[in-house]
Design a protein around this motif. Structure first.
Motif, PDB file in Angstrom:
ATOM      1  N   VAL A 230      -8.400   1.676  -1.486  1.00  0.00           N
ATOM      2  CA  VAL A 230      -8.226   0.273  -1.851  1.00  0.00           C
ATOM      3  C   VAL A 230      -9.275  -0.142  -2.877  1.00  0.00           C
ATOM      4  O   VAL A 230      -8.978  -0.838  -3.855  1.00  0.00           O
ATOM      5  CB  VAL A 230      -8.322  -0.616  -0.592  1.00  0.00           C
ATOM      6  CG1 VAL A 230      -8.378  -2.094  -0.977  1.00  0.00           C
ATOM      7  CG2 VAL A 230      -7.147  -0.355   0.343  1.00  0.00           C
TER       8      VAL A 230
ATOM      9  N   LYS B   5     -13.917  -3.719   0.984  1.00  0.00           N
ATOM     10  CA  LYS B   5     -12.622  -3.288   0.444  1.00  0.00           C
ATOM     11  C   LYS B   5     -12.132  -2.007   1.119  1.00  0.00           C
ATOM     12  O   LYS B   5     -11.608  -1.092   0.491  1.00  0.00           O
ATOM     13  CB  LYS B   5     -12.681  -3.104  -1.072  1.00  0.00           C
ATOM     14  CG  LYS B   5     -12.989  -4.393  -1.818  1.00  0.00           C
ATOM     15  CD  LYS B   5     -13.032  -4.196  -3.323  1.00  0.00           C
ATOM     16  CE  LYS B   5     -13.358  -5.502  -4.036  1.00  0.00           C
ATOM     17  NZ  LYS B   5     -13.449  -5.335  -5.497  1.00  0.00           N
TER      18      LYS B   5
ATOM     19  N   GLY C 150       0.787  -1.225   0.000  1.00  0.00           N
ATOM     20  CA  GLY C 150       0.000   0.000   0.000  1.00  0.00           C
ATOM     21  C   GLY C 150       0.814   1.266   0.000  1.00  0.00           C
ATOM     22  O   GLY C 150       0.316   2.338   0.337  1.00  0.00           O
TER      23      GLY C 150
ATOM     24  N   GLY D  67      -0.088   3.763  -3.772  1.00  0.00           N
ATOM     25  CA  GLY D  67      -1.466   3.804  -4.238  1.00  0.00           C
ATOM     26  C   GLY D  67      -1.863   5.083  -4.933  1.00  0.00           C
ATOM     27  O   GLY D  67      -2.982   5.199  -5.431  1.00  0.00           O
TER      28      GLY D  67
ATOM     29  N   VAL E 126     -10.045  -8.826  -2.960  1.00  0.00           N
ATOM     30  CA  VAL E 126      -8.954  -8.485  -2.047  1.00  0.00           C
ATOM     31  C   VAL E 126      -7.956  -9.651  -2.061  1.00  0.00           C
ATOM     32  O   VAL E 126      -8.341 -10.805  -1.876  1.00  0.00           O
ATOM     33  CB  VAL E 126      -9.488  -8.259  -0.621  1.00  0.00           C
ATOM     34  CG1 VAL E 126      -8.319  -8.068   0.360  1.00  0.00           C
ATOM     35  CG2 VAL E 126     -10.408  -7.047  -0.588  1.00  0.00           C
TER      36      VAL E 126
ATOM     37  N   LEU F 151      -1.877  -3.022  -5.789  1.00  0.00           N
ATOM     38  CA  LEU F 151      -2.132  -2.757  -4.376  1.00  0.00           C
ATOM     39  C   LEU F 151      -0.964  -3.202  -3.500  1.00  0.00           C
ATOM     40  O   LEU F 151      -0.554  -2.475  -2.593  1.00  0.00           O
ATOM     41  CB  LEU F 151      -3.407  -3.479  -3.934  1.00  0.00           C
ATOM     42  CG  LEU F 151      -3.740  -3.367  -2.433  1.00  0.00           C
ATOM     43  CD1 LEU F 151      -4.151  -1.941  -2.087  1.00  0.00           C
ATOM     44  CD2 LEU F 151      -4.835  -4.347  -2.059  1.00  0.00           C
TER      45      LEU F 151
ATOM     46  N   ILE G 263      -7.670  -5.872   5.269  1.00  0.00           N
ATOM     47  CA  ILE G 263      -8.645  -5.271   4.362  1.00  0.00           C
ATOM     48  C   ILE G 263      -9.924  -6.102   4.408  1.00  0.00           C
ATOM     49  O   ILE G 263      -9.871  -7.325   4.226  1.00  0.00           O
ATOM     50  CB  ILE G 263      -8.124  -5.205   2.913  1.00  0.00           C
ATOM     51  CG1 ILE G 263      -6.840  -4.385   2.828  1.00  0.00           C
ATOM     52  CG2 ILE G 263      -9.177  -4.615   1.982  1.00  0.00           C
ATOM     53  CD1 ILE G 263      -6.225  -4.339   1.446  1.00  0.00           C
TER      54      ILE G 263
END
Length: 321
Positions: A86, A138, A78, A81, A95, A170, A133
């Protein structure tokens, strides 16, 4: 077949080690056991030449970290991003759960493992798993995104867990790694020891190896060295703090008592290759920081040993008629 080689994940947060029990086996994560402190690795006597200590794994914030006697590395999720959520990054993709990343050539060397080609062989991967997550909404859960990792061996031809393009976006974040140097015994003040002269041994390699991504810092440092000037398992064994002392002309055990000093009583003429097989053992301490280096927590300890051949000669006397 997937074989777990090593991989105990320990959640590390803001200077405290908690949450031992995330073990990556066949892509499954066991339940977290909050409130436990991982055992501090106990330093052990090294073999005549080589390394001691098994790889240690953990997580700090959103980073998976690993430390062995040859390797420091981290992978953070992450971190790239672009300010998107997300849900925006993943779009229609699920995910991600667990996936496999093949070790690079340098990582194979550092982790002391070898791939075996052919249908009956195997390949080494980092088995990584993501948590934190909510799979339905999400959205990031309270403790944030975390990645745990372990070293696994997969038989050639068996399925490998992969991610699609959005999932990779991601989790790719940022990564960093470095290798722990093999110690090398240096001599001082003279670069060529002579019988009866004081010799101060030191480790001639880097004494600090840092790896950092953002505010997460993994730092390995040499805390002390042991010198066996006559060879492995032969007395005496001399210890000194740090990497020893690089002595200057005029220095002695009296003026520099913190050095690894030795005085050879005889030359190396009778030794194999006309040199003493000096064993040097470096004791390493690995610490982790979640706040950019303001505070550190012990993460791992290990030793690393090697042989340096040191010739020792007699003092030559010049007779003038």
């Amino acid at each position: 077949m997937r074989r777990m080689v090593a991989g105990l994940g320990a959640a590390v947060g803001a200077g405290a080690l908690v949450g031992v029990g995330v073990l990556l086996v066949c892509g499954l994560a066991g339940p977290a056991q909050a409130g436990l402190t991982p055992p501090t690795p106990t330093p052990t006597s090294p073999p005549p030449s080589g390394d001691s200590g098994t790889p240690t794994y953990g997580t700090v914030k959103n980073c998976a970290i690993v430390s062995s006697s040859s390797y420091l590395g981290m992978s953070c999720a992450g971190a790239d991003g672009g300010g998107r959520t997300v849900k925006q990054i993943l779009g229609p993709s699920d995910v991600p759960g667990c996936w496999d990343e093949k070790l690079t050539d340098s990582e194979l060397v550092a982790m002391n493992v070898t791939n075996s080609p052919g249908p009956d062989g195997w390949t080494y991967y980092w088995g990584k798993c993501l948590s934190g997550i909510d799979p339905k909404t999400k959205t990031i859960e309270g403790d944030g995104i975390k990645i745990t990792m372990g070293l696994i061996r997969i038989d050639n031809g068996d399925p490998v867990k992969t991610l699609d393009t959005r999932q990779w976006e991601l989790v790719r974040g940022l990564a960093n790694n470095s290798n722990i140097p093999v110690p090398v015994a240096g001599v001082s003040p003279a670069d060529h020891p002579r019988v009866g002269g004081d010799v101060s041994f030191f480790d001639g390699t880097d004494d600090t190896v840092p790896v950092q991504v953002g505010a997460v810092l993994l730092r390995a440092q040499v805390t002390s060295i042991d010198i066996e000037p006559l060879g492995p398992e032969r007395a005496p064994k001399i210890s000194c703090p740090g990497t020893g002392v690089v002595a200057d002309s005029g220095d002695s055990p009296r003026t520099r008592p913190d050095g690894c000093w030795y005085r050879y009583p005889r030359s190396s003429a009778a030794q194999p290759q006309d040199a003493y097989p000096v064993q040097i053992t470096a004791h390493w301490r690995v610490e982790v920081s979640a706040d950019g280096g303001a505070t550190f927590t012990l993460f791992n300890r290990f030793t690393k040993s090697a042989i340096t051949r040191v010739p020792v000669t007699e003092i030559q006397t010049l007779v003038v008629q």
